[in-house]
Design a protein around this motif. Structure first.
Motif, PDB file in Angstrom:
ATOM      1  N   CYS A 287       4.113   6.407  10.134  1.00 55.10           N
ATOM      2  CA  CYS A 287       4.015   6.815   8.735  1.00 55.10           C
ATOM      3  C   CYS A 287       5.214   7.696   8.388  1.00 55.10           C
ATOM      4  O   CYS A 287       5.452   8.713   9.052  1.00 55.10           O
ATOM      5  CB  CYS A 287       2.718   7.569   8.492  1.00 55.10           C
ATOM      6  SG  CYS A 287       2.716   8.430   6.912  1.00 55.10           S
ATOM      7  N   SER A 289       5.740   9.773   5.985  1.00 55.98           N
ATOM      8  CA  SER A 289       5.351  11.124   5.576  1.00 55.98           C
ATOM      9  C   SER A 289       4.949  11.953   6.795  1.00 55.98           C
ATOM     10  O   SER A 289       5.362  13.114   6.940  1.00 55.98           O
ATOM     11  CB  SER A 289       4.207  11.029   4.560  1.00 55.98           C
ATOM     12  OG  SER A 289       3.611  12.276   4.369  1.00 55.98           O
ATOM     13  N   CYS A 290       4.168  11.366   7.693  1.00 57.47           N
ATOM     14  CA  CYS A 290       3.827  12.047   8.952  1.00 57.47           C
ATOM     15  C   CYS A 290       5.102  12.338   9.736  1.00 57.47           C
ATOM     16  O   CYS A 290       5.280  13.434  10.282  1.00 57.47           O
ATOM     17  CB  CYS A 290       2.913  11.174   9.811  1.00 57.47           C
ATOM     18  SG  CYS A 290       1.240  11.002   9.176  1.00 57.47           S
ATOM     19  N   CYS A 314      -2.102   5.412   5.247  1.00 55.82           N
ATOM     20  CA  CYS A 314      -1.883   6.273   6.418  1.00 55.82           C
ATOM     21  C   CYS A 314      -3.243   6.768   6.902  1.00 55.82           C
ATOM     22  O   CYS A 314      -3.990   7.363   6.138  1.00 55.82           O
ATOM     23  CB  CYS A 314      -0.992   7.454   6.055  1.00 55.82           C
ATOM     24  SG  CYS A 314      -0.966   8.701   7.365  1.00 55.82           S
ATOM     25  N   ALA A 316      -3.856   9.177   8.788  1.00 53.78           N
ATOM     26  CA  ALA A 316      -3.922  10.642   8.831  1.00 53.78           C
ATOM     27  C   ALA A 316      -4.137  11.226   7.432  1.00 53.78           C
ATOM     28  O   ALA A 316      -4.229  12.440   7.279  1.00 53.78           O
ATOM     29  CB  ALA A 316      -2.661  11.204   9.452  1.00 53.78           C
ATOM     30  N   CYS A 318      -2.121  10.748   4.513  1.00 52.94           N
ATOM     31  CA  CYS A 318      -1.018  10.893   3.554  1.00 52.94           C
ATOM     32  C   CYS A 318      -1.289   9.969   2.364  1.00 52.94           C
ATOM     33  O   CYS A 318      -1.728   8.838   2.546  1.00 52.94           O
ATOM     34  CB  CYS A 318       0.312  10.503   4.188  1.00 52.94           C
ATOM     35  SG  CYS A 318       0.711  11.449   5.658  1.00 52.94           S
TER      36      CYS A 318
END
Ligand code: ZN
Length: 337
Positions: A287, A289-290, A314, A316, A318
């Motif tokens: 990802c 952003s991650c 995502c 996680a 995002c």
């Protein structure tokens, strides 16, 4: 023939191509009537020339490959990508080994020599950094057998094969052992046309070694090559399987890197991420952003729908906005009048 000659100056990339040439090309290379086209203009952001499947008109089947389209490819008016597997038979008229890295040509020459010891006559085509090595069959051969033969020959020579952990190495087309209904597998740039993505701004025509650089001579050379018979291939692969470390890879339906059906100006997540693998109906990638936050080191937080690559998520948490922001492609704010 010295390899430096392959870049002899060709002032005009367009050549005269006839219907007979297109028919000869069809007999050698075409496995099914679906095809891809290379975009004539580079993508404004990535500067790459992507392949896309020509779009169907409303309520119609997508256009099928015609002799005239093949003729225009040879003439240099458009650039085709061809699929290697016929979905009805799971067979291919050829196997092509694609190598595009530092020692690519050296590896292809080794492979070519080893194959000639089996009585095979492979043809070597120049490409951007390496080349494509082509083997033709008398009658279309099972994609699986094509792959088993090349995997075993390449591994015997100690050549790197892409997949199974190696980022660089040869790639074998057909890339799949078989394809399901509605699947296409991976397309490969069709030979003898213009490669729009080549370094030269207007593209470049790459030729086969061992024949003069005219369409007629190149086609005649390819037609003359001895074609591998069914009995020979059967002998080459008898008792052999796809090596275990590649067996999973060979079941992957297709890798999405260059296949699009929508307008090239649209944002496409696949232009920006490196797909690691397929899990079920999703491509898996790191990802963005991650990654920007130093997370997702295993590179598997982002899932992209195989069927609809515009959809991604995502795991996680995002948001789409965060991912687009991380890529420097923020989603335009909607204006309310
Ligand atoms: Zn994330």
């Amino acid at each position: 023939m010295p390899y430096t000659k392959c870049r002899s100056a060709i002032v005009d990339l367009h050549l005269h191509a006839t219907a007979e040439m297109a028919a000869a090309f069809h007999d050698l290379f075409v496995n099914r009537r679906a095809y891809t086209l290379q975009s004539m203009k580079p993508h404004p952001e990535t500067e790459r020339h992507y392949y896309f499947r020509p779009k169907a008109q409303e309520g119609r089947h997508p256009p099928a490959l015609s002799l005239e389209t093949l003729r225009r490819h040879l003439a240099g008016e458009l650039t085709l990508g061809l699929y290697s597997i016929n979905p009805k038979t799971q067979r291919s008229k050829w196997v092509a080994i694609d190598a595009d890295y530092k020692n690519a040509i050296e590896h292809l020459l080794k492979l070519q020599y080893e194959l000639t010891l089996d009585g095979v006559e492979p043809a070597l085509e120049k490409s951007n950094r390496g080349g494509h090595l082509w083997i033709f069959f008398e009658k279309p051969a099972l994609a699986r057998d094509c792959r088993v033969y090349i995997y075993h020959t390449a591994l015997r020579l100690g050549l790197p094969i892409k997949g199974a952990g190696l980022p660089e190495g040869i790639e074998i087309f057909p890339r799949q052992d078989e394809i399901g209904p509605g699947e296409f597998g991976n397309a490969l740039r069709a030979p003898l046309g213009i490669h729009r993505g080549a370094k030269e701004s207007r593209g470049w025509r790459f030729w086969f070694y061992n024949a003069d650089y005219t369409l007629a001579d190149q086609l005649a050379y390819l037609q003359r090559l001895r074609k591998v018979t069914e009995a020979e291939l059967g002998r080459f692969v008898a008792g052999k399987e796809i090596p275990a470390e590649f067996a999973q890879h060979s079941k992957r339906p297709e890798v999405p890197e260059r296949y699009y059906t929508s307008a090239p100006s649209e944002f496409r997540i696949l232009d920006f991420v490196q797909v690691q693998r397929q899990v079920g109906r999703n491509w898996i990638a790191r990802c963005p952003s991650c990654a920007r936050a130093g997370r997702d080191r295993t590179g598997d937080n982002l899932a992209i729908s195989v069927e609809e690559p515009r959809k991604y998520i995502c795991w996680a948490g995002c948001t789409k906005e965060m991912i687009r922001e991380a890529l420097g492609r923020p989603i335009a704010q909607k204006r309310f009048a």
